[in-house]
Design a protein around this motif. Structure first.
Motif, PDB file in Angstrom:
ATOM      1  N   LYS A 154       5.687  -0.660  11.330  1.00 52.22           N
ATOM      2  CA  LYS A 154       7.102  -0.694  10.924  1.00 52.22           C
ATOM      3  C   LYS A 154       7.821  -1.941  11.431  1.00 52.22           C
ATOM      4  O   LYS A 154       8.641  -2.533  10.718  1.00 52.22           O
ATOM      5  CB  LYS A 154       7.802   0.565  11.440  1.00 52.22           C
ATOM      6  CG  LYS A 154       9.276   0.671  11.084  1.00 52.22           C
ATOM      7  CD  LYS A 154       9.881   1.956  11.640  1.00 52.22           C
ATOM      8  CE  LYS A 154      11.359   2.064  11.325  1.00 52.22           C
ATOM      9  NZ  LYS A 154      11.959   3.293  11.917  1.00 52.22           N
ATOM     10  N   GLU A 155       7.518  -2.353  12.649  1.00 50.15           N
ATOM     11  CA  GLU A 155       8.259  -3.447  13.280  1.00 50.15           C
ATOM     12  C   GLU A 155       7.433  -4.721  13.419  1.00 50.15           C
ATOM     13  O   GLU A 155       7.779  -5.591  14.215  1.00 50.15           O
ATOM     14  CB  GLU A 155       8.745  -3.007  14.677  1.00 50.15           C
ATOM     15  CG  GLU A 155       9.542  -1.718  14.715  1.00 50.15           C
ATOM     16  CD  GLU A 155      10.848  -1.824  13.947  1.00 50.15           C
ATOM     17  OE1 GLU A 155      11.349  -2.953  13.773  1.00 50.15           O
ATOM     18  OE2 GLU A 155      11.369  -0.779  13.502  1.00 50.15           O
ATOM     19  N   CYS A 156       6.386  -4.864  12.643  1.00 44.27           N
ATOM     20  CA  CYS A 156       5.480  -6.009  12.867  1.00 44.27           C
ATOM     21  C   CYS A 156       5.845  -7.237  12.035  1.00 44.27           C
ATOM     22  O   CYS A 156       5.182  -8.266  12.138  1.00 44.27           O
ATOM     23  CB  CYS A 156       4.039  -5.597  12.603  1.00 44.27           C
ATOM     24  SG  CYS A 156       3.626  -5.357  10.868  1.00 44.27           S
ATOM     25  N   GLY A 157       6.869  -7.127  11.188  1.00 45.80           N
ATOM     26  CA  GLY A 157       7.302  -8.299  10.440  1.00 45.80           C
ATOM     27  C   GLY A 157       6.933  -8.304   8.973  1.00 45.80           C
ATOM     28  O   GLY A 157       7.211  -9.279   8.266  1.00 45.80           O
ATOM     29  N   LEU A 158       6.321  -7.239   8.499  1.00 48.89           N
ATOM     30  CA  LEU A 158       6.029  -7.130   7.078  1.00 48.89           C
ATOM     31  C   LEU A 158       7.292  -6.729   6.322  1.00 48.89           C
ATOM     32  O   LEU A 158       8.165  -6.042   6.871  1.00 48.89           O
ATOM     33  CB  LEU A 158       4.938  -6.090   6.835  1.00 48.89           C
ATOM     34  CG  LEU A 158       3.548  -6.436   7.366  1.00 48.89           C
ATOM     35  CD1 LEU A 158       2.628  -5.222   7.272  1.00 48.89           C
ATOM     36  CD2 LEU A 158       2.951  -7.612   6.619  1.00 48.89           C
ATOM     37  N   PRO A 159       7.429  -7.112   5.065  1.00 51.72           N
ATOM     38  CA  PRO A 159       8.634  -6.732   4.312  1.00 51.72           C
ATOM     39  C   PRO A 159       8.691  -5.235   4.062  1.00 51.72           C
ATOM     40  O   PRO A 159       7.652  -4.558   3.988  1.00 51.72           O
ATOM     41  CB  PRO A 159       8.477  -7.503   2.998  1.00 51.72           C
ATOM     42  CG  PRO A 159       7.021  -7.775   2.869  1.00 51.72           C
ATOM     43  CD  PRO A 159       6.518  -7.954   4.271  1.00 51.72           C
ATOM     44  N   ASP A 160       9.897  -4.700   3.953  1.00 51.96           N
ATOM     45  CA  ASP A 160      10.059  -3.289   3.602  1.00 51.96           C
ATOM     46  C   ASP A 160       9.335  -3.013   2.289  1.00 51.96           C
ATOM     47  O   ASP A 160       9.421  -3.794   1.337  1.00 51.96           O
ATOM     48  CB  ASP A 160      11.545  -2.952   3.456  1.00 51.96           C
ATOM     49  CG  ASP A 160      12.288  -2.981   4.772  1.00 51.96           C
ATOM     50  OD1 ASP A 160      11.632  -3.003   5.826  1.00 51.96           O
ATOM     51  OD2 ASP A 160      13.543  -3.011   4.739  1.00 51.96           O
ATOM     52  N   GLY A 161       8.628  -1.896   2.253  1.00 47.42           N
ATOM     53  CA  GLY A 161       7.878  -1.531   1.065  1.00 47.42           C
ATOM     54  C   GLY A 161       6.426  -1.980   1.089  1.00 47.42           C
ATOM     55  O   GLY A 161       5.640  -1.545   0.248  1.00 47.42           O
ATOM     56  N   ALA A 162       6.070  -2.847   2.040  1.00 46.72           N
ATOM     57  CA  ALA A 162       4.675  -3.296   2.125  1.00 46.72           C
ATOM     58  C   ALA A 162       3.753  -2.147   2.500  1.00 46.72           C
ATOM     59  O   ALA A 162       2.603  -2.085   2.050  1.00 46.72           O
ATOM     60  CB  ALA A 162       4.537  -4.432   3.125  1.00 46.72           C
TER      61      ALA A 162
ATOM     62  N   VAL B 177       0.828  -1.205   0.000  1.00 39.87           N
ATOM     63  CA  VAL B 177       0.000   0.000   0.000  1.00 39.87           C
ATOM     64  C   VAL B 177       0.857   1.247   0.000  1.00 39.87           C
ATOM     65  O   VAL B 177       1.874   1.319   0.702  1.00 39.87           O
ATOM     66  CB  VAL B 177      -0.922   0.033   1.245  1.00 39.87           C
ATOM     67  CG1 VAL B 177      -1.856   1.237   1.175  1.00 39.87           C
ATOM     68  CG2 VAL B 177      -1.724  -1.245   1.372  1.00 39.87           C
ATOM     69  N   VAL B 178       0.427   2.234  -0.783  1.00 37.61           N
ATOM     70  CA  VAL B 178       0.920   3.602  -0.639  1.00 37.61           C
ATOM     71  C   VAL B 178      -0.262   4.407  -0.104  1.00 37.61           C
ATOM     72  O   VAL B 178      -1.264   4.595  -0.798  1.00 37.61           O
ATOM     73  CB  VAL B 178       1.422   4.184  -1.966  1.00 37.61           C
ATOM     74  CG1 VAL B 178       1.857   5.644  -1.771  1.00 37.61           C
ATOM     75  CG2 VAL B 178       2.578   3.354  -2.508  1.00 37.61           C
TER      76      VAL B 178
END
Length: 476
Positions: free
Chosen positions: A189-197, A169-170
């Motif tokens: 930010k720190e929940c385990g989703l990949p960067d850019g998600a 998402v943007v």
């Protein structure tokens, strides 16, 4: 207030070269300077989102569910900070702000579980030895646009189902209330989703909306905003054939039948009507009151309305805060003055508040002797105005209630179960409340029809707009 934030791109907060002031609706002074995106910043966010798409899909629904639960945990831990930010940026009472943050947290809890239930099916094929497999997969990168009136609930309704489905998402929140969305994204930010998600950009239409709508890799856009903006988005989305869902304006009718429990109805109508200073798309705007109850209804509503205390939403005894900005204040003033000039009677309110001395405060207002063609009745006023008219029988009330291009929500008060069924079936709206205004819940589909939008947010239906259906014929 915004020093540690900025634009959130590819897993990190970054600062832009431009800033803009966020203005308090209570004091009319700056709350702080927020970093603004350039068109290049937005394109970087879009690139990061597209790069994250395969990784987010490979996580699978169970891993995405775990991440969303972690995000909800982080949000709950920051409830006080977030509630204060909501009340500060919007001016709404702190109790309302707190409830909104709870609703936002609940969206992530609900869609964490929906991520585990993205089902397909198998259909017998006519081809010998074959079968059809129907699967669901993420539609792709999502552009999400949210309004200022619910700066936590609206981003949550888009982020949670999109991420559950596997869509990066943007997010472009309103520049009038950006801080709440920034806190939410910081929790992700720190929940385990990949960067850019998850990416966030705040800035002008040209620098944010423009690049998102032009990018062919954005396969879906979701909007909460005005009908006018929604119409433009549909036109713009056609250029790259994006999937569109949107929750737009409303002009909800509220029917008070002769058998209604009047006191119980008034006890919920007044706080609902003037919540968030009436700046709620599903708020009751058009009150149709049976002629036998009209005088008592107006009297009871005026009595309760005059007890509402205006003030800074951070003060615990405040019952109603300000409008969001000077333009909205002037528009509400014009709507009320126009109605009175056209023959409406002022029962209470009808002017800018005498105190406090600063801020965009307008008194909670009740107008009677309304005719259906008055703009205050025929159009969404999006403010602290209750417009009341009479009706004689059920069929008349329903016909007049349905005489609108809007179809978001509608309400009725009655003790008759058979009438409740008839009214629910007849009212043209995506959501109908009978003896209740409690429509916004994570487990329930939220949205309208006609000029009030398309698609649903919430419930098991809410994830559908973020999924494509794939058919495979497999023969051995």
């Amino acid at each position: 207030m915004y020093e540690k934030f900025g634009q959130f791109i590819n897993g990190a907060w970054v600062k832009g070269s431009k800033t803009g002031a966020v203005i308090s609706p209570v004091t009319e002074t700056s709350l702080g300077e927020v970093s603004l995106a350039s068109s290049e910043t937005t394109r970087a966010a879009l690139k990061a989102a597209y790069s994250a798409l395969p990784t987010l899909a490979e996580m699978g629904g169970f891993a995405r569910a775990d991440a969303l639960h972690k995000a909800a945990d982080a949000m709950i831990a920051r409830a006080e900070e977030a509630s204060t930010m909501i009340a500060t940026e919007t001016g709404k009472p702190i109790a309302q702000a707190g409830r909104e943050w709870v609703l936002a947290c609940d969206q992530f809890r609900w869609y964490a579980e929906e991520a585990r239930r993205i089902y397909g099916r198998i259909v017998q094929s006519r081809v010998p030895g074959g079968r059809f497999e129907i699967t669901r997969e993420a539609v792709g990168v999502v552009g999400a646009f949210t309004a200022w009136n619910f700066p936590a609930a609206l981003p949550a309704r888009k982020l949670a189902p999109a991420l559950a489905a596997g869509c990066p998402v943007v997010l472009r929140p309103s520049s009038q209330t950006p801080g709440v969305a920034m806190i939410m994204v910081d929790c992700l930010k720190e929940c385990g989703l990949p960067d850019g998600a998850v990416n966030l950009v705040v800035g002008s239409t040209d620098d944010t909306y423009g690049p998102i709508m032009a990018d062919k890799n954005v396969r879906k856009v979701s909007l909460t905003g005005s009908t006018r903006v929604g119409q433009q988005m549909i036109r713009d989305a056609a250029e790259t054939v994006k999937k569109v869902s949107m929750e737009l304006g409303g002009n909800a009718p509220c029917l008070i039948f002769e058998d209604a429990d009047l006191e119980a109805a008034l006890d919920v109508i007044v706080p609902t009507k003037f919540a968030n200073c009436g700046q709620v798309c599903v708020t009751p705007d058009r009150f149709f009151v049976h002629e036998s109850l009209h005088e008592a209804f107006v009297e009871g509503m005026v009595e309760r309305t005059q007890k509402i205390k205006l003030g800074d939403g951070l003060h615990p005894d405040t019952g109603m805060g300000p409008l969001i900005n000077q333009r909205r204040l002037e528009e509400i003033e014009s709507i009320v003055n126009g109605a009175i000039a056209a023959g409406a009677k002022l029962a209470t309110g009808g002017k800018r508040a005498a105190a406090p001395n600063t801020g965009y405060f307008y008194e909670p207002t009740i107008l009677t002797d309304i005719t259906d063609d008055m703009p205050v009745f025929a159009e969404e006023n999006f403010g602290p105005i209750a417009a009341i008219t009479r009706f004689a029988d059920e069929q008349e009330a329903l016909a007049r209630a349905n005489a609108s291009d809007m179809g978001l929500s509608a309400y009725a008060f009655t003790k008759d179960p058979e009438r409740a069924r008839r009214v629910t079936a007849t009212l043209k709206a995506g959501m109908v409340g009978v003896n209740s205004f409690a429509l916004a819940a994570s487990e329930a589909p939220f949205g309208g029809t006609n000029h009030s939008g398309m698609g649903r947010e919430g419930g098991s239906e809410g994830i559908e707009d973020y999924l494509d259906t794939k058919l495979a014929q497999i023969v051995f």
